[in-house]
Write an enzyme that holds these catalytic residues in place. Structure first.
Site, short mmCIF file in Angstrom:
data_model
loop_
_atom_site.label_atom_id
_atom_site.label_comp_id
_atom_site.label_asym_id
_atom_site.label_seq_id
_atom_site.Cartn_x
_atom_site.Cartn_y
_atom_site.Cartn_z
N ASN A 25 -15.94 -2.69 9.03
CA ASN A 25 -14.61 -2.97 8.48
C ASN A 25 -14.26 -4.45 8.50
OD1 ASN A 25 -14.32 -0.31 7.90
ND2 ASN A 25 -12.97 0.18 9.63
N ARG A 95 -12.08 3.04 -0.90
CA ARG A 95 -10.73 2.48 -0.97
C ARG A 95 -10.68 1.00 -0.61
NH1 ARG A 95 -6.24 4.97 -1.23
NH2 ARG A 95 -5.39 3.32 0.07
N CYS A 119 -7.86 10.11 -0.26
CA CYS A 119 -9.15 10.25 0.41
C CYS A 119 -9.16 11.59 1.11
CB CYS A 119 -9.44 9.08 1.33
SG CYS A 119 -8.64 9.18 2.89
N ARG A 124 -3.37 7.56 1.01
CA ARG A 124 -3.41 6.26 1.69
C ARG A 124 -2.79 5.25 0.72
NH1 ARG A 124 -9.37 5.50 3.82
NH2 ARG A 124 -8.53 3.65 4.83
N PRO A 125 -1.48 5.08 0.81
CA PRO A 125 -0.78 4.28 -0.20
C PRO A 125 -1.15 2.79 -0.16
CG PRO A 125 0.72 4.96 1.57
CD PRO A 125 -0.59 5.61 1.83
N VAL A 126 -0.86 2.10 -1.28
CA VAL A 126 -1.10 0.65 -1.35
C VAL A 126 0.20 -0.09 -1.68
CG1 VAL A 126 -3.57 0.72 -1.90
CG2 VAL A 126 -1.89 0.89 -3.76
N ASP A 127 1.36 0.56 -1.42
CA ASP A 127 2.64 -0.05 -1.78
C ASP A 127 2.83 -1.41 -1.10
OD1 ASP A 127 2.81 1.82 0.54
OD2 ASP A 127 4.79 0.92 0.75
N GLN A 128 2.36 -1.55 0.12
CA GLN A 128 2.56 -2.82 0.84
C GLN A 128 1.70 -3.95 0.24
OE1 GLN A 128 4.94 -3.39 3.28
NE2 GLN A 128 5.53 -1.41 2.41
N ASP A 308 -9.61 5.33 14.14
CA ASP A 308 -11.01 5.52 13.73
C ASP A 308 -11.89 6.12 14.82
OD1 ASP A 308 -10.41 4.56 11.24
OD2 ASP A 308 -11.22 2.56 11.58
N VAL A 330 -0.95 7.23 12.96
CA VAL A 330 -1.41 6.24 11.97
C VAL A 330 -1.87 6.96 10.71
CG1 VAL A 330 -3.06 4.40 11.48
CG2 VAL A 330 -2.04 4.57 13.76
N ARG A 399 -22.07 5.99 5.53
CA ARG A 399 -21.10 4.95 5.16
C ARG A 399 -20.80 4.03 6.34
NH1 ARG A 399 -16.18 7.08 1.52
NH2 ARG A 399 -15.76 4.86 1.77
#
Ligand code: EPU
Length: 427
Positions: A25, A95, A119, A124-128, A308, A330, A399
């Site tokens: 990551n 993502r 997913c 898993r939003p991306v608004d921020q 995770d 989370v 992955r």
């Protein structure tokens, strides 16, 4: 790609040493960040994972040439951006690729990226990401399943994130590095992967202040040079193997670890009765000498207990007599491991994001990983019990865990992918 299942036989003590890979990551955003420079960049400590292949495929479409110069050393070079779009076929695989939006926007002034979609464990939003880019002067549009971003000059201004987001912080940093504006990000993520991205960018000539704090100040610079960088060790892989040692009631030595990145997992395992000795960049995890006791775990952003390793911890606690409670606010839907652990006899009841776990010995079963960390929970569970656990969905494990079966065998585990082994032998 559909791969053959992983066969695990447990119930035997594991021992020896395992070298932890470098961070998936941290590596992914650093690879994306190489788009900001027109000069060659060499990265050390890049794990050989399918997620890395996926991001390289996307960068190749954008205009990056890459070469592996060693097992984990990668040189990337993007003399010119050839495409400012990231198509659905590539973005939908992973993502994390959404952060190419910020990088291409910085270098080219405009970018189009497909919506990443959901997913396996929910939205898993991306608004921020979008709000941050808009707040510092980018025009961001959403239509036809695409996000388009444009800027007329340098990005400038400030944004206070409404929640801590690793990817949102990555995207805003990448977008703001080039130019002559000043961008301030408040309530920014202090995650290790954000700090590593900042240190990498600063090593190429970026001017980003505040790494590891919630306030980041990014002063634009005209260009980034090339360079060389080593990615940090993978704290999630380390956490996974620490939990495996505990679950198999074994003693394992982990090398290539950042002890300071693992304090939450270390504290929780010690609370359970696991002995952990730390020295330099290694640790010895020993769960042979005491009966483990149940604990309560709640995930938080770094430096709290990581989401995770929540599924892996749940698998461990499913083997510890008594009642444990695991909560993952989370990612409240990160629960795909539960039904599979039930097949192995785990006693877990779920209410919202809370798992109440009654520990008892597990039994081998045929199970399926629906995502990466659920897969990790399943190989951990399989290694606690005699009999053969057959895990489908190995593509998810690939992955995030490099050469998993081989490395499990190095510590005495029975872990084989029969037909894959045959295919390797025929290569
Ligand atoms: N969130 C929003 N809006 C946003 C962005 C995030 O509401 O615009 C929420 C998320 O829904 C979540 C929380 O904020 O509840 C944190 O999400 P974050 O943005 O930090 O997650 P991410 O950057 O998408 C990375 C890791 C994940 C890891 C999370 C949390 C990568 C490639 N992915 O995702 O790793 O779970 O941070 O630490 O770095 C994994 O390795 O298995 C994995 C999924």
């Amino acid at each position: 790609m559909q791969l053959t299942p992983l066969h695990i036989r447990g119930g035997r003590e594991l021992s020896g040493e395992i070298a932890i890979q470098h961070s998936k990551n941290a590596a992914l955003p650093i690879i994306v960040a190489t788009l900001l420079s027109s000069e060659p960049i060499t990265l050390h400590g890049i794990p050989r994972l399918s997620d890395v292949s996926t991001i390289l495929e996307l960068l190749n479409h954008i205009g990056t040439r890459h070469a592996w110069n060693g097992p984990n050393t990668l040189t990337l070079h993007t003399p010119k951006i050839l495409n400012t779009d990231a198509p659905y076929a590539l973005v939908s695989k992973m993502r994390a690729s959404f952060i190419v939006l910020g990088a291409i926007l910085a270098r080219m002034g405009e970018a189009t990226v497909s919506m990443p979609g959901g997913c396996a464990w929910g939205p898993r939003p991306v608004d921020q990401h979008v709000k941050a880019l808009r707040a510092v002067g980018a025009e961001v549009t959403e239509d036809d399943g695409h996000f388009g971003a444009k800027r007329s000059g340098s990005l400038n201004g400030s944004y206070t994130f409404e929640l801590l987001t690793v990817g949102g912080t990555h995207n805003a940093i990448l977008a703001s590095v080039l130019g002559d504006g000043v961008v301030t990000l408040e309530n920014a993520s202090i995650d290790t992967d954000v700090v590593d991205l900042i240190e990498f960018l600063n090593s190429l000539g970026a001017d980003i202040q505040g790494a590891g704090s919630n306030t980041l100040v990014i002063r634009g610079v005209p260009a980034l040079r090339g360079g060389e960088y080593t990615v940090i060790p993978d704290r999630i892989e380390a956490g996974t193997f620490m939990i495996l040692a505990a679950a198999a009631r074994s003693r394992l030595k982990l090398t290539n670890v950042r002890l300071d990145h693992l304090t939450a997992v270390t504290a929780k395992l010690r609370e359970m009765g696991v002995e952990i000795q730390e020295e330099g960049t290694s640790m010895v995890v020993d769960a042979r000498n005491r009966e483990l006791i149940p604990v309560n775990v709640t995930t938080q952003s770094y430096p709290g207990f990581p989401t995770d390793v929540q599924p892996q911890m749940s698998a461990l606690l499913a083997t510890v007599p008594g009642t444990s409670v695991v909560q993952d606010p989370v990612y409240p839907d990160r629960l795909t491991h539960v039904a599979e652990l039930h097949r192995m006899g785990a006693k877990i009841t779920v209410s919202g994001y809370t798992q109440v776990i009654q520990g008892a010995p597990l039994q081998a079963a045929q199970v399926k990983a629906a995502d990466l960390r659920a897969g990790a929970a399943l190989f951990i569970a399989g290694l606690t019990t005699e009999g053969e656990t057959v895990i489908d969905g190995v593509q998810y494990l690939n992955r995030g865990y490099e050469r998993l079966a081989e490395r499990l065998r190095q510590i005495g585990a029975y872990a084989v992918q029969p037909e894959a082994a045959l295919a390797d032998a025929m290569d």
